[in-house]
Write a protein that holds these residues in place. Structure first.
Motif, PDB file in Angstrom:
ATOM      1  N   SER A  82      -0.392   9.252   5.279  1.00 58.66           N
ATOM      2  CA  SER A  82      -0.860   8.470   4.222  1.00 58.66           C
ATOM      3  C   SER A  82       0.242   7.698   2.818  1.00 58.66           C
ATOM      4  O   SER A  82       1.063   8.382   2.285  1.00 58.66           O
ATOM      5  CB  SER A  82      -1.253  10.290   3.166  1.00 58.66           C
ATOM      6  N   PRO A  83      -1.036   7.239   2.168  1.00 58.47           N
ATOM      7  CA  PRO A  83       0.224   6.603   1.290  1.00 58.47           C
ATOM      8  C   PRO A  83       0.174   7.694  -0.081  1.00 58.47           C
ATOM      9  O   PRO A  83       1.288   6.259  -0.490  1.00 58.47           O
ATOM     10  CB  PRO A  83      -0.477   4.754   1.001  1.00 58.47           C
ATOM     11  N   ASN A  84       0.043   8.437   0.358  1.00 60.06           N
ATOM     12  CA  ASN A  84       0.134   9.487  -0.884  1.00 60.06           C
ATOM     13  C   ASN A  84       1.350   9.823  -1.169  1.00 60.06           C
ATOM     14  O   ASN A  84       2.434  10.605  -1.435  1.00 60.06           O
ATOM     15  CB  ASN A  84      -0.487   9.833  -1.472  1.00 60.06           C
ATOM     16  N   LEU A  85       2.173   9.582   0.037  1.00 58.04           N
ATOM     17  CA  LEU A  85       3.376  10.850   1.053  1.00 58.04           C
ATOM     18  C   LEU A  85       4.482  10.057   0.339  1.00 58.04           C
ATOM     19  O   LEU A  85       4.945   8.797   0.706  1.00 58.04           O
ATOM     20  CB  LEU A  85       3.430  10.882   2.790  1.00 58.04           C
ATOM     21  N   ASP A  86       5.476  10.225  -0.420  1.00 54.45           N
ATOM     22  CA  ASP A  86       6.767   9.973  -0.775  1.00 54.45           C
ATOM     23  C   ASP A  86       7.992   9.964  -0.045  1.00 54.45           C
ATOM     24  O   ASP A  86       8.706   8.990   0.165  1.00 54.45           O
ATOM     25  CB  ASP A  86       7.302  11.336  -1.757  1.00 54.45           C
ATOM     26  N   GLU A 102       0.567  -1.379  -0.102  1.00 61.51           N
ATOM     27  CA  GLU A 102       0.221  -0.040  -0.204  1.00 61.51           C
ATOM     28  C   GLU A 102       1.224   0.943   0.088  1.00 61.51           C
ATOM     29  O   GLU A 102       0.123   1.972  -1.121  1.00 61.51           O
ATOM     30  CB  GLU A 102      -0.970   0.071   1.120  1.00 61.51           C
ATOM     31  N   PHE A 103       1.955   1.278   0.646  1.00 60.39           N
ATOM     32  CA  PHE A 103       3.341   2.209   0.790  1.00 60.39           C
ATOM     33  C   PHE A 103       3.974   2.413  -0.211  1.00 60.39           C
ATOM     34  O   PHE A 103       4.854   2.735  -0.485  1.00 60.39           O
ATOM     35  CB  PHE A 103       3.022   2.728   2.077  1.00 60.39           C
ATOM     36  N   ARG A 104       4.840   1.225  -0.753  1.00 64.29           N
ATOM     37  CA  ARG A 104       4.875   1.066  -2.163  1.00 64.29           C
ATOM     38  C   ARG A 104       6.520   1.142  -1.458  1.00 64.29           C
ATOM     39  O   ARG A 104       7.457   1.875  -1.685  1.00 64.29           O
ATOM     40  CB  ARG A 104       5.012   2.070  -2.883  1.00 64.29           C
ATOM     41  N   ALA A 141       7.122   8.641   3.204  1.00 66.19           N
ATOM     42  CA  ALA A 141       6.239   7.965   4.379  1.00 66.19           C
ATOM     43  C   ALA A 141       7.185   6.325   4.955  1.00 66.19           C
ATOM     44  O   ALA A 141       7.091   6.848   6.225  1.00 66.19           O
ATOM     45  CB  ALA A 141       5.415   6.953   3.041  1.00 66.19           C
TER      46      ALA A 141
END
Length: 257
Positions: free
Chosen positions: A59-63, A2-4, A65
């Protein structure tokens, strides 16, 4: 996924907890002597609750993370170190004649959390996504802090002189016979646990396609057994002079498994 995060990044996040404990533990005694164990424990609970809650809000969209996870995980480790060091020291002082049994009871309570946490966390994750387990467990941690602080005993202790807390005296403890081998064995033990946790989880997912709930149930097995044997072993330590034999048996069993 989910967070890559790749395997290395997940390993960094996992290791942050133990790294923070390693860095923080030597200073807990100094802080407790200066500010009191109760205050340091309260600070540990505050840190643990804060970091656990916001861990689930990333957030999963944060680089960034991975970096945020690493910092929050270190905060959790620091909070846990402050709490457990002060609590165990207080228990040892309160029950000098039965320290083994009391420490066993403390380990029983801790392992109860380790055994139930993965299974409950897996169920919460399946029911409400990534943030729900951290929201629930941060609330439980806050609730557990309230009776701990309210019921904290304040025994009359002997005054501590500055020489007893000096850095030179603390460093001299490293020369106590047998202490360093025990510390190194603990490092090896916890390193093996961490490597097992990371490798075993990935293997279960890749080889068998196990989901989060099933994987968490496997992680509950070890702490459950730990919970069952910790109190009897503590009781036995109070009544035997062969503690080294018990410790050796535990190390052999751990290495064999």
């Amino acid at each position: 996924q989910e967070f890559r995060l790749d395997g290395n990044e997940v390993g960094y996040v996992f290791s942050a907890f133990a790294l923070a404990q390693l860095a923080c533990s030597p200073f807990v005694g100094i802080l407790a002597t200066r500010f009191s164990r109760r205050f340091v424990t309260m600070a540990g609970f505050s840190c643990l609750v804060f970091c656990t809650y916001f861990f689930g809000q990333v957030s999963p969209n944060l680089d960034e993370a991975c970096l945020i996870f690493f910092v929050l995980r270190m905060g959790q480790g620091m909070g846990g170190s402050l709490i457990m060091t002060c609590l165990n020291a207080a228990l040892a002082d309160a029950f000098p004649e039965s320290r083994g049994m009391v420490m066993g009871a403390s380990e029983l309570a801790t392992s109860f959390g380790w055994s139930g946490g993965p299974a409950i966390g897996g169920l919460l994750y399946s029911a409400g996504g990534f943030s729900l387990p951290f929201t629930v467990f941060s609330a439980l941690c806050l609730l557990s802090a309230l009776p701990t602080m309210a019921l904290w005993a304040s025994p009359a202790l002997q005054p501590i002189t500055p020489s007893e807390t000096s850095l030179k005296r603390r460093l001299s403890l490293s020369h106590v016979s047998g202490l360093m081998p025990v510390l190194f064995s603990q490092v090896a033990l916890l390193t093996s646990w961490c490597a097992f946790d990371l490798g075993y989880t990935s293997w279960l997912h890749d080889r068998f396609g196990f989901g989060t709930v099933v994987s968490s149930l496997y992680f509950a097995i070890g702490p459950t057994v730990y919970m069952l044997v910790s109190f009897p072993v503590g009781w036995l330590c109070d009544r035997t002079t062969r503690r080294k034999l018990l410790m050796a048996a535990g190390m052999v069993g751990q290495g064999f498994s």
